[in-house]
Design an enzyme around this catalytic site. Structure first.
Site, PDB file in Angstrom:
ATOM      1  N   LYS A 128      -9.680   2.642  -2.034  1.00 42.79           N
ATOM      2  CA  LYS A 128      -9.744   2.137  -0.917  1.00 42.79           C
ATOM      3  C   LYS A 128     -11.106   2.346  -0.325  1.00 42.79           C
ATOM      4  O   LYS A 128     -11.366   3.471  -0.039  1.00 42.79           O
ATOM      5  CB  LYS A 128      -8.738   2.443   0.206  1.00 42.79           C
TER       6      LYS A 128
ATOM      7  N   GLU B 125       1.027  -1.172  -0.085  1.00 42.63           N
ATOM      8  CA  GLU B 125       0.048  -0.057  -0.006  1.00 42.63           C
ATOM      9  C   GLU B 125       0.956   1.250   0.035  1.00 42.63           C
ATOM     10  O   GLU B 125       1.799   1.268   0.829  1.00 42.63           O
ATOM     11  CB  GLU B 125      -0.931   0.046   1.396  1.00 42.63           C
TER      12      GLU B 125
ATOM     13  N   CYS C  51      -5.251  -2.908   2.606  1.00 42.61           N
ATOM     14  CA  CYS C  51      -5.103  -2.893   3.914  1.00 42.61           C
ATOM     15  C   CYS C  51      -6.306  -3.113   4.974  1.00 42.61           C
ATOM     16  O   CYS C  51      -6.887  -4.163   5.439  1.00 42.61           O
ATOM     17  CB  CYS C  51      -4.357  -1.430   4.365  1.00 42.61           C
TER      18      CYS C  51
END
Length: 258
Positions: A109, A43, A143
């Site tokens: 995300k 990431e 994540c």
């Protein structure tokens, strides 16, 4: 039936220095000894997990996408990782999945890390991405998405679920446990790629990058706290035969996300 070769790269990111990180990954990728189909980076691989988006953000058609396209073309492999992107006045933690021919898909995300107040800087995505590549369906996530199983639920029979991350050492047990759970419950291969070292806010990362099969068997050699890369071969026939033998996905719940 085509198998898929994936390379995971666990690295100590240089804080908020995109040029240095791109050079670092160029060197690492050029040293790969084995041909691969897919390279997975962490990431925010050009900066580390920074909230300094106003200074660090690029336009989508910026130097990092150009680097990803060049690397993918040269290596004849897809490559993926997330970057800080500015678009129409908003900032996104945006994952790029770049194909060997330079075409690409993006995923913003969805779950922003409220403990670090990521939501105060970045805008959340709303659409999941499933990429079709070399006969494989691949779902890339980022994540903190790992903590939300509904978002990752395998409703479309994807073959590989992957997470790129900056997941801190102090919560690495959650990383280890949830990655394995996501592989088992979704009956798919799973790759999780994390960073190591300390970032500019003195948070420590211990890696634990890993690849699991659809039954939760670890395929990679777990290496913690060190820089490394590893290339693994994923077997599509084995995946389909296992799903046929253990037809757990046939019993999954139906639902609609709103």
């Amino acid at each position: 039936m085509e198998n898929l070769t994936v390379t995971i790269i666990q690295e100590n990111l240089i804080w908020e220095n995109s040029e240095a990180n791109l050079n670092l990954f160029s060197e690492k990728i050029n040293l790969l000894k084995e041909k691969t189909d897919l390279i997975i980076l962490p990431e925010m691989f050009t900066t580390g997990f920074s909230m300094n988006a106003e200074v660090l953000a690029e336009e989508e058609q910026g130097k990092t996408l150009a680097w990803l396209q060049k690397t993918a073309t040269e290596q004849e492999a897809a490559i993926t990782g997330s970057v800080i992107i500015k678009e129409e006045g908003n900032y996104y933690n945006r994952l790029f999945f770049v194909f060997p021919n330079g075409d690409y898909k993006v995923y913003n995300k969805k779950h922003l890390f409220t403990l670090a107040k990521e939501q105060n800087t970045y805008s959340a995505g709303s659409k999941r991405l499933v990429v079709e590549y070399k006969g494989w369906k691949i779902c890339p996530l980022v994540c903190y998405d790992l903590r939300f199983p509904v978002w990752a639920r395998n409703t479309v029979d994807f073959d590989l679920l992957l997470y790129v991350a900056n997941w801190p050492k102090k919560r690495v047990e959650a990383w280890n446990t949830l990655l394995k759970a996501r592989a088992i419950e979704n009956m798919c291969y799973l790759a999780g790629v994390n960073r190591v070292g300390f970032d500019g806010t003195n948070h420590e990362y211990s890696g634990h990058s890993v690849v699991y099969d659809m039954l939760g068997k670890q395929l990679s050699t777990l290496k913690n706290d060190i820089i490394f890369s590893e290339t693994l071969h994923l077997n599509k026939s084995h995946l389909l035969e296992t799903r046929k033998r253990f037809a757990f996905l046939d019993d999954r719940d139906s639902f609609t996300l709103t």
